[in-house]
Design a protein around this motif. Structure first.
Motif, PDB file in Angstrom:
ATOM      1  N   VAL A 109      72.549  40.586  45.853  1.00  0.00           N
ATOM      2  CA  VAL A 109      72.490  38.860  45.471  1.00  0.00           C
ATOM      3  C   VAL A 109      71.566  38.337  46.402  1.00  0.00           C
ATOM      4  O   VAL A 109      70.763  37.447  45.927  1.00  0.00           O
ATOM      5  N   GLY A 110      71.651  38.685  47.614  1.00  0.00           N
ATOM      6  CA  GLY A 110      70.750  37.952  48.802  1.00  0.00           C
ATOM      7  C   GLY A 110      69.397  38.087  48.447  1.00  0.00           C
ATOM      8  O   GLY A 110      68.587  37.196  48.649  1.00  0.00           O
ATOM      9  N   VAL A 111      69.010  39.512  48.304  1.00  0.00           N
ATOM     10  CA  VAL A 111      67.524  39.696  47.625  1.00  0.00           C
ATOM     11  C   VAL A 111      67.251  38.788  46.471  1.00  0.00           C
ATOM     12  O   VAL A 111      66.239  38.010  46.430  1.00  0.00           O
ATOM     13  N   SER A 112      68.038  38.440  45.373  1.00  0.00           N
ATOM     14  CA  SER A 112      68.036  37.786  44.489  1.00  0.00           C
ATOM     15  C   SER A 112      68.057  36.166  44.803  1.00  0.00           C
ATOM     16  O   SER A 112      67.093  35.420  44.327  1.00  0.00           O
ATOM     17  N   LEU A 113      68.679  35.889  45.678  1.00  0.00           N
ATOM     18  CA  LEU A 113      68.603  34.347  46.156  1.00  0.00           C
ATOM     19  C   LEU A 113      67.298  34.389  46.925  1.00  0.00           C
ATOM     20  O   LEU A 113      66.406  33.178  46.603  1.00  0.00           O
ATOM     21  N   TYR A 114      66.816  35.128  47.670  1.00  0.00           N
ATOM     22  CA  TYR A 114      65.602  34.988  48.375  1.00  0.00           C
ATOM     23  C   TYR A 114      64.372  34.769  47.253  1.00  0.00           C
ATOM     24  O   TYR A 114      63.565  34.007  47.462  1.00  0.00           O
ATOM     25  N   ALA A 115      64.244  36.045  46.363  1.00  0.00           N
ATOM     26  CA  ALA A 115      63.212  35.648  45.500  1.00  0.00           C
ATOM     27  C   ALA A 115      63.426  34.640  44.649  1.00  0.00           C
ATOM     28  O   ALA A 115      62.159  33.980  44.044  1.00  0.00           O
ATOM     29  N   ASN A 116      64.485  34.157  44.229  1.00  0.00           N
ATOM     30  CA  ASN A 116      64.506  32.870  43.233  1.00  0.00           C
ATOM     31  C   ASN A 116      64.320  31.547  43.998  1.00  0.00           C
ATOM     32  O   ASN A 116      64.141  30.563  43.567  1.00  0.00           O
ATOM     33  N   ILE A 265      67.801  40.164  39.303  1.00  0.00           N
ATOM     34  CA  ILE A 265      66.669  38.947  39.780  1.00  0.00           C
ATOM     35  C   ILE A 265      66.193  38.244  38.574  1.00  0.00           C
ATOM     36  O   ILE A 265      66.117  36.825  38.735  1.00  0.00           O
ATOM     37  N   LEU A 266      65.549  39.025  37.604  1.00  0.00           N
ATOM     38  CA  LEU A 266      65.096  38.292  36.311  1.00  0.00           C
ATOM     39  C   LEU A 266      66.034  37.504  35.564  1.00  0.00           C
ATOM     40  O   LEU A 266      65.602  36.298  35.250  1.00  0.00           O
ATOM     41  N   TYR A 267      67.408  37.915  35.597  1.00  0.00           N
ATOM     42  CA  TYR A 267      68.219  37.077  34.835  1.00  0.00           C
ATOM     43  C   TYR A 267      68.557  35.827  35.516  1.00  0.00           C
ATOM     44  O   TYR A 267      68.463  34.628  34.721  1.00  0.00           O
ATOM     45  N   ASN A 268      68.531  35.839  37.003  1.00  0.00           N
ATOM     46  CA  ASN A 268      68.842  34.592  37.646  1.00  0.00           C
ATOM     47  C   ASN A 268      67.714  33.659  37.574  1.00  0.00           C
ATOM     48  O   ASN A 268      68.025  32.546  37.529  1.00  0.00           O
ATOM     49  N   PHE A 269      66.543  34.463  37.624  1.00  0.00           N
ATOM     50  CA  PHE A 269      65.355  33.592  37.287  1.00  0.00           C
ATOM     51  C   PHE A 269      65.396  32.762  36.109  1.00  0.00           C
ATOM     52  O   PHE A 269      65.313  31.572  35.963  1.00  0.00           O
ATOM     53  N   MET A 270      65.854  33.505  34.998  1.00  0.00           N
ATOM     54  CA  MET A 270      66.017  32.607  33.831  1.00  0.00           C
ATOM     55  C   MET A 270      66.984  31.622  33.625  1.00  0.00           C
ATOM     56  O   MET A 270      66.727  30.568  33.201  1.00  0.00           O
ATOM     57  N   ILE A 271      68.178  32.005  34.565  1.00  0.00           N
ATOM     58  CA  ILE A 271      68.891  30.690  34.559  1.00  0.00           C
ATOM     59  C   ILE A 271      68.664  29.574  35.321  1.00  0.00           C
ATOM     60  O   ILE A 271      68.602  28.515  34.737  1.00  0.00           O
ATOM     61  N   ILE A 272      67.777  30.019  36.417  1.00  0.00           N
ATOM     62  CA  ILE A 272      67.218  28.776  37.080  1.00  0.00           C
ATOM     63  C   ILE A 272      66.143  27.938  36.653  1.00  0.00           C
ATOM     64  O   ILE A 272      66.157  26.787  36.506  1.00  0.00           O
ATOM     65  N   ASN A 281      66.279  19.974  37.115  1.00  0.00           N
ATOM     66  CA  ASN A 281      67.233  20.014  38.379  1.00  0.00           C
ATOM     67  C   ASN A 281      66.371  21.260  39.009  1.00  0.00           C
ATOM     68  O   ASN A 281      66.314  22.273  38.687  1.00  0.00           O
ATOM     69  N   THR A 282      65.919  20.681  40.294  1.00  0.00           N
ATOM     70  CA  THR A 282      65.068  21.897  41.076  1.00  0.00           C
ATOM     71  C   THR A 282      65.783  22.173  42.448  1.00  0.00           C
ATOM     72  O   THR A 282      65.346  22.646  43.251  1.00  0.00           O
ATOM     73  N   SER A 283      67.096  21.429  42.687  1.00  0.00           N
ATOM     74  CA  SER A 283      67.711  21.708  44.124  1.00  0.00           C
ATOM     75  C   SER A 283      67.975  22.942  44.148  1.00  0.00           C
ATOM     76  O   SER A 283      68.657  23.644  43.238  1.00  0.00           O
ATOM     77  N   ASN A 284      67.984  23.409  45.600  1.00  0.00           N
ATOM     78  CA  ASN A 284      68.504  24.737  46.037  1.00  0.00           C
ATOM     79  C   ASN A 284      70.193  24.963  45.955  1.00  0.00           C
ATOM     80  O   ASN A 284      70.271  26.106  45.863  1.00  0.00           O
ATOM     81  N   ARG A 285      70.601  23.842  45.944  1.00  0.00           N
ATOM     82  CA  ARG A 285      71.982  23.943  46.211  1.00  0.00           C
ATOM     83  C   ARG A 285      72.681  24.646  44.772  1.00  0.00           C
ATOM     84  O   ARG A 285      73.503  25.580  44.967  1.00  0.00           O
ATOM     85  N   PHE A 286      71.903  24.365  43.664  1.00  0.00           N
ATOM     86  CA  PHE A 286      72.553  25.070  42.399  1.00  0.00           C
ATOM     87  C   PHE A 286      72.117  26.576  42.566  1.00  0.00           C
ATOM     88  O   PHE A 286      73.248  27.514  42.230  1.00  0.00           O
ATOM     89  N   ILE A 287      71.338  26.880  43.070  1.00  0.00           N
ATOM     90  CA  ILE A 287      70.840  28.331  43.296  1.00  0.00           C
ATOM     91  C   ILE A 287      71.772  29.192  44.255  1.00  0.00           C
ATOM     92  O   ILE A 287      72.014  30.175  43.868  1.00  0.00           O
ATOM     93  N   ILE A 288      72.154  28.481  45.332  1.00  0.00           N
ATOM     94  CA  ILE A 288      72.984  29.024  46.313  1.00  0.00           C
ATOM     95  C   ILE A 288      74.374  29.190  45.662  1.00  0.00           C
ATOM     96  O   ILE A 288      74.952  30.182  45.747  1.00  0.00           O
ATOM     97  N   LEU A 289      74.847  28.196  44.908  1.00  0.00           N
ATOM     98  CA  LEU A 289      76.286  28.038  44.233  1.00  0.00           C
ATOM     99  C   LEU A 289      76.171  29.212  43.344  1.00  0.00           C
ATOM    100  O   LEU A 289      77.043  29.942  43.159  1.00  0.00           O
TER     101      LEU A 289
END
Lengths: 338, 355
Positions: A109-116, A265-272, A281-289
């Motif tokens: 998930v850390g890799v996904s967080l970084y990529a996203n 990573i791709l699914y998370n990209f779709m979500i974000i 909403n472009t805040s990183n808080r949502f991504i981290i949460l």
């Protein structure tokens, strides 16, 4: 905003659709369909093609509002959690029995967080990493060719409709992610054609990929033995004796983990991305949460019972979001225009 | 902040350390034996020990109510943990194989670290004797069994039976298992005697001798690198040794019989009588060999039918294409009495460098 070339678009879709699913769906599918599995999958493949053609035809009418987008975000979160919990469980069983599960999950998930948190272009180009791994996987698979028993293609019993329907239902696991076609289609460059030959090529690649895995598993294992085998492709490779590596299954498992991590990573990209578009909403808080939720949920669900429950439920949810909701959204759009 | 993030990432990279397994903590087991001892399972492990820079092989025994339990027991008498990740040969005693053979093998398939490409063989008699090789052998257990079985596979005495293949066939209703069968000769040296015939999950107690085992492998078209057969040609007062080049088989199954037609290409490796430069002599030799092989094949069929053991997998075709026959009941019972006709035609393709 970003644009996609035709190749980027289809590669994105291919990784999303194959990702985690391809090492495990065969067992349940073949057990339900018996020797008819290959015929049912040909039929399922035709349905997949029809669905792609319909998506292409009506994609401009697919305009999900805020409510529907919320639903899709929730759906993708569920899908990602189900994938991650399955990855977590599989890794803990096959390679990391002693490693704390949250460490394994936090790494992926850390890799996904970084990529996203990077530019969209970084993620869009990520599926390219998988391309060299696909032929390696195919070569590994073909090592079992001398052990395949062709008589296992028969007997066919297409008179009993219940197993056919059940098989068809379970084959839907390979369709998961198809709805992303509707979301990303608008980003394909206008001068790049999608309908016609490109869709057919994508469909053929998708079909050949999954059909090959179905055929290999069907011909390699006796059906009565499949009920004991949860990851048939991994098992199939474990049975192979090769001189260059002690355990071929391990080698393949690492390929699958990379493949699955990119899918996540791709699914998370779709979500974000969907959240960015519809909720500004472009805040990183949502991504981290979001990523924190993924770690916690996937660790919680990574037991045999829970993984099974999620895997069974996911196909029902998928049917709702890849068939039912798109039909409603497209029909409502038509009504509004009238 | 950046430093903290870097430390966290580096910590995550240490993920694999929890599952690190060091060779100094384990001892690799190349050969393992399982047998039945009363109501318990007895396991014997051969493992290397290092003394004065030399590698010697010791054994450790354990007893328990399951294979794992017996392994655990044996583990308590060794300095390091017994590790089966590099197992090369598993020997199973005939008394255990006569019960459900899958049960004692389950642990090999359930634990991913175990190697399932190891050879498996059935032994006759007391397991302990197989781990105490006589001095004549001049090698260790760890080298002896893998090489012995490898050679047997190479020369078509037995098929390449691995643990994984065994599990697959055991779960199949339409084919029966056959495993290498080992006995001790008069000097106490373990020998591959032939193959053990299974029916469903159990060893039937019936075996095929070495020559019959080669014939069975030819019938299955499962040839090793070299396949030799020697016959005494009484009429010519000469031995004749042939090498099988290739096998072409046709199987025709109807509701009342199975027809097996073999066309076998051979080369002649020994024929002191000579005279193969004559066309008539070559035809006569072909006819002699066809008859001999037909007789051998029939004998193999008869023995497998007596054992209710379809080691050829005819059941696979019956299941696939002859539902009426398949549904008659348990395939092994049907196979035991089902008429099977064999026809063999030998074609001499080579006489090697003499005529």
């Amino acid at each position: 905003m970003f644009t996609l070339s035709r190749v980027q678009f289809f590669l994105f879709l291919f990784i999303i659709q194959t990702g985690t699913v391809f090492i495990s769906f065969q067992s349940r599918f073949i057990m339900a369909s018996d020797h008819n599995a290959w015929v049912i999958f040909i039929f399922a493949g035709s349905l997949h093609y029809v669905q792609l053609l319909l998506f292409e035809k009506f994609h401009k009418r697919f305009n999900p509002g805020k409510a529907v987008s919320h639903l899709y975000i929730a759906y993708w979160i569920i899908i990602t959690i189900s994938f991650l919990s399955y990855i977590n469980y599989t890794l803990s069983v096959w390679i990391f029995p002693h490693t704390p599960q949250f460490i394994t999950m936090a790494t992926i998930v850390g890799v996904s967080l970084y990529a996203n948190t990077r530019r969209p272009e970084t993620i869009i180009n990520l599926p390219i990493v998988i391309i060299p791994l696909i032929p390696i996987f195919i070569v590994f698979l073909f090592m079992s060719l001398p052990d395949l028993v062709w008589t296992r293609l028969f007997p066919l019993d297409v008179m009993e409709y219940k197993p056919l329907l059940k098989g068809l239902f379970l084959s839907q696991a390979t369709f998961i992610g198809i709805e992303i076609f509707l979301f990303l289609r608008q980003y394909v460059k206008d001068d790049e054609q999608v309908k016609g030959k490109p869709i057919f090529i994508y469909q053929s690649i998708w079909f050949l990929f999954f059909f090959t895995t179905v055929i290999f598993v069907l011909l390699y294992f006796p059906i009565s033995g499949l009920k004991f085998v949860t990851e048939p492709l991994l098992q199939l490779l474990k049975y192979q004796k090769v001189t260059f590596v002690e355990r071929l299954d391990m080698f393949f498992l690492y390929i699958w983990v990379i493949w699955s991590a990119i899918t996540v990573i791709l699914y998370n990209f779709m979500i974000i991305h969907t959240r960015k578009i519809h909720f500004k909403n472009t805040s990183n808080r949502f991504i981290i949460l979001l990523h924190l939720i993924l770690v916690v949920a996937s660790v919680y669900l990574a037991t045999k019972d829970r993984v099974e429950i999620v895997r069974r439920a996911i196909i029902y949810i998928h049917i709702v979001f890849s068939i039912l909701v798109p039909i409603i959204v497209i029909l409502m759009d038509r009504r509004e225009k009238k | 902040m950046k430093k903290g993030l870097l430390i966290i990432i580096m910590m995550l990279l240490l993920g694999g350390c929890w599952d690190e397994a060091q060779y100094k903590d384990v001892t690799i087991v190349p050969v393992m034996g399982i047998e039945k001892d009363g109501e318990e399972i007895k396991t014997i492990f051969s493992f290397p020990t290092f003394e004065n820079g030399m590698i010697n092989y010791s054994t450790s025994e354990g007893k328990g109510f399951s294979t794992w339990n017996a392994r655990y027991d044996a583990n308590q008498r060794t300095m390091e943990a017994l590790n089966l990740a590099h197992l090369e040969v598993l020997l199973v005693s005939d008394n255990l194989a006569k019960k459900d053979i899958y049960e004692p093998l389950d642990m090999f398939f359930r634990t991913p670290k175990n190697r399932i490409t190891s050879y498996i063989a059935i032994i006759e008699g007391d397991m302990e004797q197989y781990f105490n090789l006589p001095e004549d052998v001049n090698t260790d257990v760890a080298d002896f069994y893998p090489e012995l079985l490898h050679t047997a596979v190479l020369y078509t005495f037995v098929a390449e039976n691995t643990l994984g293949e065994t599990a697959k066939i055991l779960r199949e209703e339409s084919m029966d298992l056959s495993l290498p069968y080992m006995t001790l000769n008069e000097k106490g040296i373990p020998t591959v005697e032939g193959i053990a015939l299974f029916s469903n999950y159990k060893f039937t107690g019936k075996t095929l001798r070495k020559e019959e085992s080669i014939a069975a492998n030819i019938m299955k078209d499962n040839l090793g690198k070299h396949t030799y057969l020697t016959y005494k040609w009484r009429q010519k007062e000469s031995p004749i040794t042939i090498e099988i080049i290739s096998v072409h088989r046709k199987i025709k199954i109807t509701h009342d019989k199975i027809d097996l037609n073999y066309v076998i290409d051979i080369g002649v490796d020994e024929f002191p009588k000579n005279g193969l430069y004559k066309n008539d002599m070559r035809r006569e030799t072909e006819n002699f060999l066809s008859d001999e092989m037909k007789r051998d094949f029939n004998k193999v069929i008869q023995k497998t039918q007596e054992a209710k053991s379809d080691i050829f997998g005819f059941g696979r075709r019956v299941h696939a294409f002859h539902s009426e026959l398949w549904e008659r009941g348990d395939w092994q019972e049907t196979y035991a009495t089902f008429p099977i006709e064999v026809d063999v035609k030998v074609r001499m393709k080579r006489t090697n460098i003499l005529d």
